[in-house]
Motif scaffolding. Structure first.
Motif, PDB file in Angstrom:
ATOM      1  N   SER A 168      40.612 -22.093  82.284  1.00 21.17           N
ATOM      2  CA  SER A 168      41.300 -20.800  82.179  1.00 21.17           C
ATOM      3  C   SER A 168      40.994 -20.087  80.868  1.00 21.17           C
ATOM      4  CB  SER A 168      42.814 -20.997  82.309  1.00 21.17           C
ATOM      5  OG  SER A 168      43.297 -21.867  81.297  1.00 21.17           O
ATOM      6  N   GLN A 169      40.380 -20.778  79.908  1.00 21.80           N
ATOM      7  CA  GLN A 169      40.023 -20.148  78.636  1.00 21.80           C
ATOM      8  C   GLN A 169      38.622 -19.533  78.661  1.00 21.80           C
ATOM      9  OE1 GLN A 169      40.896 -22.648  75.146  1.00 21.80           O
ATOM     10  NE2 GLN A 169      42.131 -23.959  76.463  1.00 21.80           N
ATOM     11  N   LEU A 170      37.917 -19.697  79.765  1.00 20.52           N
ATOM     12  CA  LEU A 170      36.579 -19.124  79.901  1.00 20.52           C
ATOM     13  C   LEU A 170      36.683 -17.650  80.295  1.00 20.52           C
ATOM     14  CD1 LEU A 170      34.833 -22.105  81.732  1.00 20.52           C
ATOM     15  CD2 LEU A 170      34.449 -21.347  79.373  1.00 20.52           C
ATOM     16  N   PRO A 171      35.589 -16.893  80.185  1.00 17.69           N
ATOM     17  CA  PRO A 171      35.634 -15.458  80.512  1.00 17.69           C
ATOM     18  C   PRO A 171      36.202 -15.207  81.907  1.00 17.69           C
ATOM     19  CG  PRO A 171      33.565 -15.998  79.432  1.00 17.69           C
ATOM     20  CD  PRO A 171      34.260 -17.294  79.673  1.00 17.69           C
ATOM     21  N   PRO A 172      37.289 -14.448  82.011  1.00 15.88           N
ATOM     22  CA  PRO A 172      37.976 -14.294  83.301  1.00 15.88           C
ATOM     23  C   PRO A 172      37.190 -13.520  84.350  1.00 15.88           C
ATOM     24  CG  PRO A 172      38.957 -12.873  81.629  1.00 15.88           C
ATOM     25  CD  PRO A 172      37.995 -13.764  80.913  1.00 15.88           C
ATOM     26  N   GLN A 173      36.225 -12.684  83.932  1.00 12.47           N
ATOM     27  CA  GLN A 173      35.503 -11.895  84.929  1.00 12.47           C
ATOM     28  C   GLN A 173      34.593 -12.738  85.813  1.00 12.47           C
ATOM     29  OE1 GLN A 173      35.426 -11.198  81.659  1.00 12.47           O
ATOM     30  NE2 GLN A 173      33.347 -10.889  80.894  1.00 12.47           N
ATOM     31  N   ALA A 258      29.980  -3.268  86.218  1.00 13.23           N
ATOM     32  CA  ALA A 258      28.741  -3.643  86.908  1.00 13.23           C
ATOM     33  C   ALA A 258      27.526  -3.438  86.013  1.00 13.23           C
ATOM     34  CB  ALA A 258      28.600  -2.830  88.197  1.00 13.23           C
ATOM     35  N   ALA A 259      27.535  -2.353  85.227  1.00  9.82           N
ATOM     36  CA  ALA A 259      26.388  -2.064  84.364  1.00  9.82           C
ATOM     37  C   ALA A 259      26.250  -3.109  83.261  1.00  9.82           C
ATOM     38  CB  ALA A 259      26.528  -0.671  83.759  1.00  9.82           C
ATOM     39  N   SER A 260      27.367  -3.482  82.635  1.00 12.06           N
ATOM     40  CA  SER A 260      27.295  -4.464  81.552  1.00 12.06           C
ATOM     41  C   SER A 260      26.908  -5.838  82.080  1.00 12.06           C
ATOM     42  CB  SER A 260      28.628  -4.530  80.805  1.00 12.06           C
ATOM     43  OG  SER A 260      29.688  -4.861  81.681  1.00 12.06           O
ATOM     44  N   LYS A 261      27.286  -6.145  83.318  1.00  7.44           N
ATOM     45  CA  LYS A 261      26.858  -7.416  83.903  1.00  7.44           C
ATOM     46  C   LYS A 261      25.358  -7.419  84.162  1.00  7.44           C
ATOM     47  CE  LYS A 261      31.218  -8.921  85.980  1.00  7.44           C
ATOM     48  NZ  LYS A 261      31.911  -9.334  87.220  1.00  7.44           N
ATOM     49  N   ARG A 262      24.819  -6.260  84.561  1.00  9.31           N
ATOM     50  CA  ARG A 262      23.361  -6.173  84.733  1.00  9.31           C
ATOM     51  C   ARG A 262      22.664  -6.329  83.390  1.00  9.31           C
ATOM     52  NH1 ARG A 262      24.779  -1.988  88.388  1.00  9.31           N
ATOM     53  NH2 ARG A 262      24.362  -0.426  86.771  1.00  9.31           N
ATOM     54  N   ASP A 263      23.266  -5.755  82.346  1.00  7.78           N
ATOM     55  CA  ASP A 263      22.688  -5.893  81.009  1.00  7.78           C
ATOM     56  C   ASP A 263      22.705  -7.356  80.563  1.00  7.78           C
ATOM     57  OD1 ASP A 263      22.291  -3.182  80.909  1.00  7.78           O
ATOM     58  OD2 ASP A 263      24.126  -2.772  79.756  1.00  7.78           O
ATOM     59  N   ALA A 264      23.778  -8.062  80.901  1.00 10.11           N
ATOM     60  CA  ALA A 264      23.866  -9.475  80.534  1.00 10.11           C
ATOM     61  C   ALA A 264      22.777 -10.286  81.222  1.00 10.11           C
ATOM     62  CB  ALA A 264      25.245 -10.021  80.896  1.00 10.11           C
ATOM     63  N   ALA A 265      22.477  -9.928  82.475  1.00 14.81           N
ATOM     64  CA  ALA A 265      21.433 -10.647  83.208  1.00 14.81           C
ATOM     65  C   ALA A 265      20.051 -10.343  82.653  1.00 14.81           C
ATOM     66  CB  ALA A 265      21.499 -10.287  84.685  1.00 14.81           C
ATOM     67  N   ALA A 266      19.885  -9.130  82.081  1.00 13.08           N
ATOM     68  CA  ALA A 266      18.576  -8.729  81.557  1.00 13.08           C
ATOM     69  C   ALA A 266      18.402  -9.082  80.086  1.00 13.08           C
ATOM     70  CB  ALA A 266      18.388  -7.222  81.745  1.00 13.08           C
ATOM     71  N   ASP A 272      24.150 -13.822  82.247  1.00  7.22           N
ATOM     72  CA  ASP A 272      24.859 -13.750  83.517  1.00  7.22           C
ATOM     73  C   ASP A 272      25.214 -15.158  83.986  1.00  7.22           C
ATOM     74  OD1 ASP A 272      22.013 -14.093  83.804  1.00  7.22           O
ATOM     75  OD2 ASP A 272      22.315 -13.947  85.970  1.00  7.22           O
ATOM     76  N   PHE A 273      26.183 -15.247  84.882  1.00  5.00           N
ATOM     77  CA  PHE A 273      26.691 -16.565  85.280  1.00  5.00           C
ATOM     78  C   PHE A 273      25.596 -17.451  85.857  1.00  5.00           C
ATOM     79  CE2 PHE A 273      28.548 -19.585  88.252  1.00  5.00           C
ATOM     80  CZ  PHE A 273      29.491 -20.200  87.433  1.00  5.00           C
ATOM     81  N   ALA A 274      24.662 -16.876  86.590  1.00  3.46           N
ATOM     82  CA  ALA A 274      23.590 -17.674  87.194  1.00  3.46           C
ATOM     83  C   ALA A 274      22.723 -18.363  86.147  1.00  3.46           C
ATOM     84  CB  ALA A 274      22.725 -16.790  88.091  1.00  3.46           C
ATOM     85  N   SER A 275      22.812 -17.903  84.892  1.00  5.44           N
ATOM     86  CA  SER A 275      21.974 -18.464  83.822  1.00  5.44           C
ATOM     87  C   SER A 275      22.728 -19.428  82.910  1.00  5.44           C
ATOM     88  CB  SER A 275      21.390 -17.323  82.970  1.00  5.44           C
ATOM     89  OG  SER A 275      20.637 -16.429  83.747  1.00  5.44           O
ATOM     90  N   TRP A 276      23.989 -19.668  83.180  1.00  7.56           N
ATOM     91  CA  TRP A 276      24.798 -20.449  82.245  1.00  7.56           C
ATOM     92  C   TRP A 276      24.275 -21.865  82.030  1.00  7.56           C
ATOM     93  CZ3 TRP A 276      30.800 -19.499  82.634  1.00  7.56           C
ATOM     94  CH2 TRP A 276      31.073 -18.175  82.239  1.00  7.56           C
TER      95      TRP A 276
END
Length: 300
Positions: A168-173, A258-266, A272-276
């Motif tokens: 529960s202390q991890l990023p909630p999104q 959505a835009a900031s999540k795309r930025d995180a993936a790039a 992004d979560f898939a890269s954790w």
């Protein structure tokens, strides 16, 4: 007329003492000190029995202007490894810190060098910080085992992560991904990153490992606030600086669209979560259970 020359020196005296049980220490102090024994712990009692003085007859040659004493480290013999009840919370933390040698290098800059040049107070502070990290490592791992069981019992309940200790202390999104399978992998990453703290200095090899280390240091910082002893200002920020390559994972805790999540993936490396659980380029290979091979290693 010129004054007589004077010689001033700072002298360090290291004592190895064999002491009585804490209860015996408390009963051995003088009457006036015993009045406050209800708030005095065994270490306070020990220090109250020590005094620094020059040899008899030499007081006209040497005058002690100031003296301070501090317990640097302690170990109880004839026990199962625990600290007797008469000891302070700080003593318990320091006892744990004596077992964590893997971050000594990270503390050298904070204390201005290796332990050989440190004062007794600095040695004590160093040991307390290591004890805080050790205890936090144990607590976070222990709570993660409970989190895995909780999420396994609540399979299908997408809000179950809210009732966990650590997850529960991890990023909630990213909470929709926090199921039993994820918790098991995050537990493996946490065990690995904490084991490296007690061994050799290695940067966390994935985003998940960085998050695990952040949560351990968060727990250590919370526990430090409960101790009565003073620690050097900025000790947590210093550990963040030397134990992480950067603090990009902090951005995951900011609210994202959505835009900031795309930025995180790039990003480089991607966040992004898939890269954790994708290891960074040139990072040591993480434990197989805490590593994904779905994509190429992330550059860093």
């Amino acid at each position: 007329m010129a004054s007589d020359p004077r010689y001033r020196a700072s002298v360090r005296i290291d004592l190895d003492l064999v002491c009585a049980h804490p209860d015996d220490l408390l009963t051995g102090i003088d009457g006036s000190s015993r009045m406050s024994a209800s708030t005095m712990d065994a270490e306070d009692a020990l220090l109250s029995l020590l005094d620094v003085a020059v040899s008899p007859g030499a007081d006209h040659l040497v005058r002690i202007e100031s003296a301070s004493t501090a317990v640097v480290d302690s170990e109880w013999e004839g026990t199962s490894g625990g600290v007797p009840a008469g000891s302070s919370d700080t003593a318990r933390v320091a006892r744990a810190g004596a077992r964590l040698a893997g971050i000594d290098w990270a503390l050298n800059e904070l204390f201005g060098g290796a332990t050989g040049d440190a004062t007794a107070s600095e040695l004590r502070q160093r040991t307390i910080i290591k004890g805080l990290v050790w205890n936090a490592s144990v607590m976070v791992v222990d709570c993660l085992f409970d989190d895995v069981l909780h999420l396994a019992d609540a399979s299908g309940d997408h809000s179950a992560w809210r009732d966990t200790h650590v997850i529960s202390q991890l990023p909630p999104q990213y909470a929709t991904h926090y199921d039993r399978g994820f918790a098991q992998k995050f537990l493996a990453a946490t065990i690995e990153v904490t084991s490296r703290l007690s061994a050799s200095p290695v940067y966390p090899p994935t985003v998940a490992h960085e998050l695990a280390l952040k949560l351990v240091l968060d727990e250590a910082e919370r526990n430090a606030d409960r101790l009565s002893g003073d620690l050097p200002e900025g000790w947590r920020e210093h550990l963040d600086t030397v134990l992480f390559q950067d603090l990009d994972v902090d951005s995951l805790f900011a609210e994202q669209d959505a835009a900031s999540k795309r930025d995180a993936a790039a990003a480089t490396p991607p966040l992004d979560f898939a890269s954790w659980f994708i290891p960074y380029a040139h990072a040591p290979a993480p434990a197989p259970y805490a590593s994904d091979d779905l994509k190429e290693p992330a550059g860093r």
